[in-house]
Write a protein that holds these residues in place. Sequence first.
Motif, PDB file in Angstrom:
ATOM      1  N   ASN A   1      -2.683  19.236  -6.667  1.00 45.49           N
ATOM      2  CA  ASN A   1      -1.612  18.384  -6.640  1.00 45.49           C
ATOM      3  C   ASN A   1      -1.669  18.600  -4.868  1.00 45.49           C
ATOM      4  O   ASN A   1      -0.957  17.550  -4.409  1.00 45.49           O
ATOM      5  N   GLU A   2      -1.925  19.521  -4.187  1.00 43.00           N
ATOM      6  CA  GLU A   2      -1.881  19.607  -2.754  1.00 43.00           C
ATOM      7  C   GLU A   2      -2.827  18.570  -1.957  1.00 43.00           C
ATOM      8  O   GLU A   2      -2.497  18.005  -1.214  1.00 43.00           O
ATOM      9  N   ARG A   3      -3.966  18.531  -2.776  1.00 45.65           N
ATOM     10  CA  ARG A   3      -4.958  17.756  -2.060  1.00 45.65           C
ATOM     11  C   ARG A   3      -4.305  16.079  -2.351  1.00 45.65           C
ATOM     12  O   ARG A   3      -4.576  15.166  -1.404  1.00 45.65           O
ATOM     13  N   THR A   4      -3.616  15.843  -3.541  1.00 40.88           N
ATOM     14  CA  THR A   4      -3.163  14.622  -3.604  1.00 40.88           C
ATOM     15  C   THR A   4      -2.039  14.352  -2.708  1.00 40.88           C
ATOM     16  O   THR A   4      -1.995  13.145  -2.187  1.00 40.88           O
ATOM     17  N   ASP A   5      -1.228  15.230  -2.332  1.00 37.69           N
ATOM     18  CA  ASP A   5      -0.239  15.055  -1.243  1.00 37.69           C
ATOM     19  C   ASP A   5      -0.719  14.898  -0.045  1.00 37.69           C
ATOM     20  O   ASP A   5      -0.246  14.099   0.687  1.00 37.69           O
ATOM     21  N   GLN A   6      -1.663  15.650   0.451  1.00 39.15           N
ATOM     22  CA  GLN A   6      -2.271  15.350   1.489  1.00 39.15           C
ATOM     23  C   GLN A   6      -3.041  14.204   1.614  1.00 39.15           C
ATOM     24  O   GLN A   6      -2.717  13.239   2.739  1.00 39.15           O
TER      25      GLN A   6
ATOM     26  N   THR B   1       0.774  -1.156  -0.106  1.00 38.08           N
ATOM     27  CA  THR B   1       0.201   0.115  -0.006  1.00 38.08           C
ATOM     28  C   THR B   1       0.824   1.349  -0.102  1.00 38.08           C
ATOM     29  O   THR B   1       0.621   2.353  -0.717  1.00 38.08           O
ATOM     30  N   VAL B   2       2.090   1.258   0.765  1.00 35.97           N
ATOM     31  CA  VAL B   2       2.880   2.469   1.016  1.00 35.97           C
ATOM     32  C   VAL B   2       3.668   2.612  -0.508  1.00 35.97           C
ATOM     33  O   VAL B   2       3.500   3.649  -1.198  1.00 35.97           O
ATOM     34  N   ALA B   3       4.025   1.652  -1.069  1.00 36.02           N
ATOM     35  CA  ALA B   3       4.521   1.536  -2.339  1.00 36.02           C
ATOM     36  C   ALA B   3       3.627   2.092  -3.310  1.00 36.02           C
ATOM     37  O   ALA B   3       3.944   2.976  -4.379  1.00 36.02           O
ATOM     38  N   ILE B   4       2.322   1.724  -3.477  1.00 34.72           N
ATOM     39  CA  ILE B   4       1.482   2.067  -4.326  1.00 34.72           C
ATOM     40  C   ILE B   4       1.105   3.662  -4.228  1.00 34.72           C
ATOM     41  O   ILE B   4       0.988   4.446  -5.017  1.00 34.72           O
ATOM     42  N   ALA B   5       0.936   3.907  -2.961  1.00 38.38           N
ATOM     43  CA  ALA B   5       0.458   5.483  -2.770  1.00 38.38           C
ATOM     44  C   ALA B   5       1.987   6.369  -3.116  1.00 38.38           C
ATOM     45  O   ALA B   5       1.476   7.416  -3.742  1.00 38.38           O
ATOM     46  N   LEU B   6       3.152   5.797  -3.118  1.00 36.41           N
ATOM     47  CA  LEU B   6       4.223   6.782  -3.154  1.00 36.41           C
ATOM     48  C   LEU B   6       4.313   6.793  -4.824  1.00 36.41           C
ATOM     49  O   LEU B   6       4.640   7.798  -5.274  1.00 36.41           O
ATOM     50  N   ILE B   7       3.956   5.577  -5.757  1.00 39.01           N
ATOM     51  CA  ILE B   7       3.921   5.782  -7.054  1.00 39.01           C
ATOM     52  C   ILE B   7       2.917   6.680  -7.610  1.00 39.01           C
ATOM     53  O   ILE B   7       3.160   7.655  -8.531  1.00 39.01           O
ATOM     54  N   ALA B   8       1.742   6.410  -6.917  1.00 39.83           N
ATOM     55  CA  ALA B   8       0.667   7.286  -7.391  1.00 39.83           C
ATOM     56  C   ALA B   8       1.238   9.036  -7.122  1.00 39.83           C
ATOM     57  O   ALA B   8       0.773   9.717  -7.851  1.00 39.83           O
ATOM     58  N   SER B   9       1.679   9.302  -5.867  1.00 33.82           N
ATOM     59  CA  SER B   9       2.000  10.702  -5.473  1.00 33.82           C
ATOM     60  C   SER B   9       3.069  11.161  -6.477  1.00 33.82           C
ATOM     61  O   SER B   9       2.795  12.168  -6.950  1.00 33.82           O
ATOM     62  N   ILE B  10       3.818  10.288  -6.812  1.00 33.70           N
ATOM     63  CA  ILE B  10       5.182  10.890  -7.768  1.00 33.70           C
ATOM     64  C   ILE B  10       4.265  11.206  -9.124  1.00 33.70           C
ATOM     65  O   ILE B  10       4.737  11.754  -9.747  1.00 33.70           O
ATOM     66  N   ALA B  11       3.649  10.081  -9.635  1.00 35.62           N
ATOM     67  CA  ALA B  11       2.878  10.140 -10.877  1.00 35.62           C
ATOM     68  C   ALA B  11       2.108  11.365 -11.114  1.00 35.62           C
ATOM     69  O   ALA B  11       2.028  12.177 -11.937  1.00 35.62           O
TER      70      ALA B  11
END
Length: 140
Positions: free
Chosen positions: A124-129, A37-47
């Motif tokens: 982008n801010e909402r995605t990061d949050q 889950t953390v890996a997917i969240a990081l990948i989604a955030s970076i994308a």
Amino acid sequence: MADHIITPNQTRWEKIKGKVKGFSPQVKAALITVSVTVAIALIASIAGWISASSENSRLKREVHDLELELIPFRNLAVQQFNKADTESLKKLAESMATLQKDYSEQLRKTESLQAEIEQLRKSNERTDQAVKRLQRREWV
């Protein structure tokens, strides 16, 4: 003499691996789930960040191009304003009306592009949050 058996020091990885072997299957499954889950969240955030960044640069480039399009109109107005005869002043008035119309259109485009940039920043801010909230939930 049989009491003194020498055991080699284990590396940190081997120590962790040995401890993990003692975990129950449920704990192992939970660790795997959290890691994925953390890996997917990081990948989604970076994308999302890359997408917003590229869109932002594209919009800035368009704003710059629109600003460059105004330069010839400004130069034309200055050239025609330097002559003081009636004919050139009429041409200047006609050109100014056309320029005002073109400028208004370009200004509207610029404002809409700036609004798009702001929407992308907020997105982008909402995605990061959201990613941070997901990460906090997973670690709790």
